[in-house]
Scaffold this active site. Structure first.
Site, PDB file in Angstrom:
ATOM      1  N   ARG A  22       0.682  -1.242   0.012  1.00 42.16           N
ATOM      2  CA  ARG A  22      -0.017  -0.022   0.133  1.00 42.16           C
ATOM      3  C   ARG A  22       0.814   1.052   0.134  1.00 42.16           C
ATOM      4  O   ARG A  22       0.391   2.326  -0.466  1.00 42.16           O
ATOM      5  CB  ARG A  22      -0.885  -0.065   1.218  1.00 42.16           C
ATOM      6  CG  ARG A  22      -1.662   1.438   1.482  1.00 42.16           C
ATOM      7  CD  ARG A  22      -3.093   0.954   2.436  1.00 42.16           C
ATOM      8  NE  ARG A  22      -2.576   0.746   3.455  1.00 42.16           N
ATOM      9  CZ  ARG A  22      -2.176   1.694   4.592  1.00 42.16           C
ATOM     10  NH1 ARG A  22      -1.875   2.838   4.369  1.00 42.16           N
ATOM     11  NH2 ARG A  22      -1.641   1.439   5.742  1.00 42.16           N
ATOM     12  N   TYR A  41     -13.862  17.589 -17.948  1.00 42.68           N
ATOM     13  CA  TYR A  41     -14.660  16.040 -17.980  1.00 42.68           C
ATOM     14  C   TYR A  41     -15.691  15.900 -16.970  1.00 42.68           C
ATOM     15  O   TYR A  41     -15.410  16.112 -15.892  1.00 42.68           O
ATOM     16  CB  TYR A  41     -13.420  15.138 -17.819  1.00 42.68           C
ATOM     17  CG  TYR A  41     -13.439  13.548 -17.321  1.00 42.68           C
ATOM     18  CD1 TYR A  41     -14.599  12.891 -18.204  1.00 42.68           C
ATOM     19  CD2 TYR A  41     -13.112  12.835 -16.169  1.00 42.68           C
ATOM     20  CE1 TYR A  41     -14.765  11.490 -17.857  1.00 42.68           C
ATOM     21  CE2 TYR A  41     -13.567  11.675 -15.872  1.00 42.68           C
ATOM     22  CZ  TYR A  41     -14.303  11.065 -16.819  1.00 42.68           C
ATOM     23  OH  TYR A  41     -14.607   9.876 -16.407  1.00 42.68           O
ATOM     24  N   ASP A  73      -4.617  17.859 -16.309  1.00 36.63           N
ATOM     25  CA  ASP A  73      -5.198  16.713 -16.876  1.00 36.63           C
ATOM     26  C   ASP A  73      -4.470  16.739 -18.313  1.00 36.63           C
ATOM     27  O   ASP A  73      -4.720  17.209 -19.181  1.00 36.63           O
ATOM     28  CB  ASP A  73      -6.381  16.597 -16.777  1.00 36.63           C
ATOM     29  CG  ASP A  73      -7.089  15.380 -17.178  1.00 36.63           C
ATOM     30  OD1 ASP A  73      -6.115  14.485 -17.811  1.00 36.63           O
ATOM     31  OD2 ASP A  73      -8.237  14.955 -17.065  1.00 36.63           O
ATOM     32  N   LYS A  94      -6.086   5.331 -19.894  1.00 40.52           N
ATOM     33  CA  LYS A  94      -6.292   5.748 -21.468  1.00 40.52           C
ATOM     34  C   LYS A  94      -5.221   5.429 -21.906  1.00 40.52           C
ATOM     35  O   LYS A  94      -4.679   4.196 -22.054  1.00 40.52           O
ATOM     36  CB  LYS A  94      -6.651   7.271 -21.375  1.00 40.52           C
ATOM     37  CG  LYS A  94      -7.633   7.755 -20.457  1.00 40.52           C
ATOM     38  CD  LYS A  94      -9.073   6.839 -20.626  1.00 40.52           C
ATOM     39  CE  LYS A  94     -10.231   7.353 -19.884  1.00 40.52           C
ATOM     40  NZ  LYS A  94     -10.320   7.359 -18.475  1.00 40.52           N
TER      41      LYS A  94
END
Length: 382
Positions: free
Chosen positions: A44, A98, A170, A195
């Site tokens: 983690r 977005y 972004d 993506k």
């Protein structure tokens, strides 16, 4: 079996949740040495695969060092906001954003006391009009989703620096092959690695890297503390995708330009949104700002028959653009912004942004472009 002399060319998948320590002294060294002294303890916090992914994206972006890999793109946005904002702070964004980002910021972060407001991108550069005493972060996209509005990144970065406000970019649509926002003066670059970085529609991931080591460490700490850390297998897949990123982005861009030019001449199409077209309002800015002469693999177009029925006919007729809500795989796809990416955005805002029933978004893949054009032609026949 002695594995000390095994030297793999590709980093193996470290599919383990924990790593072993030989002694209390070794454990203490792990917790007190900068960067853990190259050791790993709990996945983690760090794992060789996620560490490799962050380091490689940082290298491509020209980041000083550090950042975080998360279990989804929106997990990256969450980490970036929490790394820079607290309850009572304000985030400023363009309206052309977005839909998933809008939902996270406006529906979820408000419950934590972090306020977000939106202004037209063309007006955002005049920060003096929009910032508040508690504004801590500005978020913008290099190319907006879904209408491909082009950001003047250096101009926005300069305005943020003048007011001492962090800037998060972004770059999911552009990747480091087309855009390097840290070179403008941005503080963080965020990718939905689901993506183009992954590139094969088989991984969910996000990556955020920072311009300064201190902010990179803060991103990593937030990811660790809230548990959004990416799993080893997904990190390995994303690193694999990075190895072909330049090749893919070149082909995505070449194919998308050909598709945009084809659609712009088709009588069934009212408008095409692609910055590689000279008719696009942001073409000159994109040509000046984007790297390698590439304009990316994403485009949108509006049908002459601006209706959901016409959009559905296209979706059902196409063979090489399967209907899917995401983007950027090696295989092409079509999306319907009104019903997917901007589904959670209020209707009045969607209308103001031009997200109408006849708007379709194409993610142009790396297939033979002649086959893509033939398929689009038959799908657009009334």
């Amino acid at each position: 079996m002695d594995i000390t002399n095994i030297h793999p060319k590709v980093t193996p998948i470290y599919q383990t949740s924990v790593f072993k320590f030989a002694s209390l002294a070794e454990l203490e060294e792990y917790y007190t040495t900068p960067d853990r002294g190259g050791r790993f303890g709990y996945s983690r916090s760090e794992n060789p695969n996620t560490t490799e992914l962050v380091a490689e994206v940082a290298r491509l972006e020209g980041a000083a060092s550090g950042g975080v890999a998360t279990g989804s793109g929106l997990g990256g946005l969450l980490a970036a906001v929490l790394a820079t904002c607290k309850a009572g702070d304000h985030v400023l964004c363009p309206e052309e954003l977005y839909g998933g980002s809008v939902v996270l910021l406006s529906h979820e972060m408000t419950r934590l006391g972090i306020e977000t407001s939106y202004v037209p991108l063309a007006e955002l550069y005049d920060l003096e009009r929009w910032i508040k005493p508690n504004t801590r972060l500005v978020l913008a996209e290099v190319l907006s989703n879904p209408l491909l509005t082009v950001l003047d990144g250096p101009r926005l970065a300069s305005a943020c620096q003048a007011h001492g406000i962090k800037l998060l970019i972004d770059s999911s649509f552009t990747t480091p092959m087309l855009s390097k926002p840290l070179s403008w003066g941005a503080d963080m670059v965020w990718h939905s690695a689901t993506k183009y970085l992954g590139g094969h529609s088989d991984v969910m991931a996000g990556v955020v890297v920072a311009a300064t080591p201190s902010l990179g460490r803060r991103l990593h700490a937030v990811g660790t503390n809230i548990g959004t850390t990416l799993a080893p297998m997904e990190a390995w897949l994303t690193v694999r995708g990075l190895k072909t990123l330049r090749l893919r982005m070149r082909q995505h861009s070449e194919n998308a330009l050909a598709v945009a030019q084809f659609l712009a001449k088709h009588p069934a199409v009212a408008q095409v949104y692609y910055p590689g077209l000279t008719s696009h309002g942001g073409h000159e800015l994109a040509r000046e700002q984007l790297l390698n002469g590439w304009f990316g693999g994403m485009l949108s177009f509006r049908l002459q028959d601006d209706s959901a029925e016409a959009a559905d006919r296209f979706i059902q007729r196409t063979r090489l653009f399967p209907f899917a809500p995401s983007l950027a795989g090696v295989a092409s796809s079509v999306s319907y912004p009104l019903g997917t990416s901007h589904r959670g955005v209020p209707d009045e805002r969607r209308q103001a942004l031009g997200i109408t029933p006849g708007l379709l978004r194409l993610s142009v893949g790396v297939e033979e472009v002649e086959e893509l054009l033939e398929d689009l032609g038959q799908a657009l026949v009334n």
